[in-house]
Write an enzyme that holds these catalytic residues in place. Structure first.
Site, short mmCIF file in Angstrom:
data_model
loop_
_atom_site.label_atom_id
_atom_site.label_comp_id
_atom_site.label_asym_id
_atom_site.label_seq_id
_atom_site.Cartn_x
_atom_site.Cartn_y
_atom_site.Cartn_z
N LYS A 23 28.30 1.87 -10.61
CA LYS A 23 27.32 0.77 -10.71
C LYS A 23 26.69 0.47 -9.35
CE LYS A 23 28.75 -3.59 -11.85
NZ LYS A 23 28.39 -4.57 -10.80
N SER A 24 27.53 0.36 -8.31
CA SER A 24 27.00 0.03 -6.97
C SER A 24 26.03 1.09 -6.49
CB SER A 24 28.16 -0.06 -5.96
OG SER A 24 28.99 -1.14 -6.27
N ARG A 28 21.77 1.01 -5.90
CA ARG A 28 21.19 1.40 -4.60
C ARG A 28 20.26 2.60 -4.74
NH1 ARG A 28 25.76 -1.48 -3.93
NH2 ARG A 28 26.27 -2.49 -1.94
N GLY A 95 24.90 -9.80 -9.55
CA GLY A 95 24.95 -10.30 -8.18
C GLY A 95 24.40 -9.29 -7.19
N GLN A 170 27.67 -7.02 -0.36
CA GLN A 170 26.34 -7.47 -0.78
C GLN A 170 25.62 -8.19 0.36
OE1 GLN A 170 26.94 -9.67 -4.44
NE2 GLN A 170 27.48 -7.82 -5.56
N ASP A 316 37.21 -5.62 -7.24
CA ASP A 316 36.80 -5.66 -8.65
C ASP A 316 37.91 -5.16 -9.58
OD1 ASP A 316 34.40 -6.62 -7.77
OD2 ASP A 316 33.38 -4.68 -7.85
N LYS A 343 32.95 -14.59 -8.51
CA LYS A 343 32.44 -13.41 -9.23
C LYS A 343 31.79 -13.87 -10.54
CE LYS A 343 33.87 -10.59 -6.04
NZ LYS A 343 32.91 -9.93 -5.16
N ARG A 347 37.57 -15.36 -11.33
CA ARG A 347 38.48 -14.34 -11.86
C ARG A 347 39.95 -14.65 -11.61
NH1 ARG A 347 34.81 -8.87 -10.70
NH2 ARG A 347 33.51 -9.14 -12.55
N ARG A 389 34.49 -7.29 -16.65
CA ARG A 389 35.80 -6.75 -16.22
C ARG A 389 36.96 -7.47 -16.93
NH1 ARG A 389 34.07 -2.88 -13.11
NH2 ARG A 389 32.33 -3.32 -11.72
O1 SPQ Z 1 26.94 -7.16 -8.93
P1 SPQ Z 1 28.06 -8.11 -9.20
O2 SPQ Z 1 27.73 -8.97 -10.37
O3 SPQ Z 1 28.40 -8.94 -7.99
O4 SPQ Z 1 29.33 -7.22 -9.59
C1 SPQ Z 1 30.69 -7.12 -9.14
C2 SPQ Z 1 31.48 -6.47 -10.35
O5 SPQ Z 1 32.61 -6.83 -10.66
O6 SPQ Z 1 30.91 -5.53 -10.91
C3 SPQ Z 1 31.33 -8.43 -8.68
F1 SPQ Z 1 31.42 -9.34 -9.53
O7 SPQ Z 1 30.84 -6.15 -8.08
C4 SPQ Z 1 30.38 -6.34 -6.71
C5 SPQ Z 1 31.58 -6.36 -5.78
O8 SPQ Z 1 32.49 -7.35 -6.11
C6 SPQ Z 1 29.47 -5.17 -6.39
C7 SPQ Z 1 29.25 -5.00 -4.92
C8 SPQ Z 1 28.18 -4.09 -4.44
O9 SPQ Z 1 27.70 -3.23 -5.21
O10 SPQ Z 1 27.81 -4.22 -3.26
C9 SPQ Z 1 30.06 -5.60 -3.97
C10 SPQ Z 1 31.15 -6.53 -4.32
O11 SPQ Z 1 30.70 -7.88 -4.14
P2 SPQ Z 1 30.76 -8.63 -2.70
O12 SPQ Z 1 30.37 -10.04 -3.04
O13 SPQ Z 1 32.20 -8.53 -2.27
O14 SPQ Z 1 29.85 -7.99 -1.78
#
Ligand code: SPQ
Length: 428
Positions: A23-24, A28, A95, A170, A316, A343, A347, A389
């Site tokens: 997903k990440s 990107r 997010g 993020q 996650d 999150k 969670r 999740r």
């Molecule tokens: O995109 P989103 O909603 O924040 O998704 C989550 C997930 O569980 O899929 C978090 F709720 O993943 C984030 C992860 O926790 C995805 C991510 C990224 O792609 O950069 C980074 C993480 O968040 P953070 O706040 O620690 O940067």
């Protein structure tokens, strides 16, 4: 959607699976394809709801994106190819989309307005809006720019020297994306290493970025060139089957082409620490994002402590690790994980409350949880609370339950794993 009756009382899981794209990295690939010059091709793209929200936002910003099953063609024209949208940019539940997009929009000389769903409306945005405002973007939103709806008027940006108050990929990525548009060199300091997909993408697209012991430097004004990207399988999705294979009797599962970026493999470290029979049987030699096949077998597990710099490498996966810990002998303590509270749901609370309903012995703490194992899980009615999740973790927990288990809000799972149930069924 009505309550979903989950499969229970499963005595064996076996087979081979390729989990969907990461997903990440999928997010990107759309973002970098949009700000690079030329046509980027993406294969094994994750067609989950979150990544579809990213595509929809970039289309509204004028980028031509063609979709063909799990393949995308993105026609980028550089940062300046992005145009003001006459529609609101809706990030849905994602997010990653809103925070990284704000970093991109901070340098664009036009107005944008962003919203998301109910859960996004509760997630903190000041962590990105405050440093982006310091760089020169004009941002406003509910409660002084803290929450959606958010409006942003970007423009000329100054570089930033910024120590991140939380270990967040993020926030780091939003500042890197703004830094690529600033006049000069930006420096971002991480308190602990977080996933580095943005940095790897910049290099893949022909740009430069340095990371010396957590001090990241990036120059503005770089020209990025379109690439061909193959998205590896998502280790955060594989995690559900790694845990299922370890806790269901008589099991052996092979997971193919899973992304094994060292900033994401905390779950493998922890499972090994707990005594899981987990093996990486082949590794590709891709310098962009490492990939490999993993075998997991039913295991005798023991409790452990999970804390400190390991947390961002498995943030996650904590919901599914909590389930794993219910099947380990002794106590498992998860600390330093306050970030779980912000999150898709809180969670800490959702994991503890929902697993308790199934008979687990688990307690919330200020920064994590304590799980006492080993406990037999029984059954009941549980809810994902709209968190993908949590929904998948509860569906794996149900496999162990003796009585009926019903899941409320199962549709949330399509945020990151639309074919989760058909993959699970193929192993039963
Ligand atoms: O995109 P989103 O909603 O924040 O998704 C989550 C997930 O569980 O899929 C978090 F709720 O993943 C984030 C992860 O926790 C995805 C991510 C990224 O792609 O950069 C980074 C993480 O968040 P953070 O706040 O620690 O940067």
């Amino acid at each position: 959607m009505a309550l979903l009756t989950l499969k229970t009382n499963i005595k064996k899981l076996s087979g081979e699976l390729s989990v969907p794209g990461d997903k990440s990295i999928s997010h990107r690939s759309v973002m970098f394809g949009s700000i690079a010059h030329g046509q980027t091709r993406v294969t094994n793209f994750l067609p989950g709801d979150d990544c579809l929200s990213t595509i929809s936002c970039f289309r509204k910003l004028g980028v031509m994106i063609e979709e063909n099953e799990n393949e995308l063609f993105i026609n980028g024209n550089g940062f300046s190819g992005l145009k003001e949208s006459n529609e609101i940019l809706d990030v849905g539940n994602s997010g990653t989309t809103i925070r990284l997009l704000l970093g991109i929009l901070a340098g664009r000389p036009f107005f944008s307005s962003l919203i998301g769903d109910h859960s996004i409306g509760k997630r903190p945005m000041t962590r990105v809006t405050a440093p982006l405002a310091k760089m020169g973007a004009v941002i406003d939103g509910r409660e002084n720019g803290s929450f959606t709806p958010i409006s942003i008027r970007g423009g000329k940006l100054s570089p930033i020297q910024y120590e991140l108050p939380v270990a967040s990929a993020q926030v780091k990525s939003a500042l890197i994306l703004a830094g690529l548009q600033a006049e000069g060199v930006s420096t971002i300091i991480e308190p602990a290493a977080t996933r580095d997909h943005t940095e790897r993408m910049i290099r893949k697209f022909g740009g430069e970025i340095q990371n010396e012991n957590g001090v990241i430097t990036v120059s503005g004004g770089q020209r990025l060139t379109a690439q061909s990207i193959h998205v590896p399988g998502d280790i955060s999705s594989a995690a559900f089957f790694l845990v299922a294979g370890a806790i269901i009797p008589n099991s052996e599962i092979v997971l193919k082409n899973v992304g094994l970026n060292p900033t994401r493999t905390g779950i493998i470290e922890v499972m090994r620490q707990m005594g899981a029979k987990i093996e990486i049987i082949s590794m590709g030699d891709d310098s962009f994002e490492p990939v490999g096949d993993i075998v997991i077998k039913t295991s005798n597990l023991k409790g452990t402590v999970i804390e400190g710099e390991l947390i961002p490498k498995l943030i996650d996966e904590i919901p599914i690790i909590a389930l794993l810990a219910t099947q380990a002998e002794g106590d498992t303590l998860i600390k330093d994980a306050e970030e779980l509270k912000v999150k898709e749901t809180n969670r800490i609370d959702t994991v503890v409350n929902e697993l308790k309903k199934l008979g687990a012995s688990i307690e919330a703490t200020d920064d994590g949880m304590i799980i006492r194992g080993k406990t037999a899980l029984t059954g009941g009615t549980v809810s994902s609370h709209g968190d993908h999740r949590i929904g998948m973790m509860l569906s794996i927990a149900a496999l162990l339950c003796e009585n009926e288990v019903s899941l409320d809000e199962p549709e949330a799972i399509s945020v990151s794993y639309p074919n989760f149930f058909s993959h699970l069924d193929s192993l039963i």
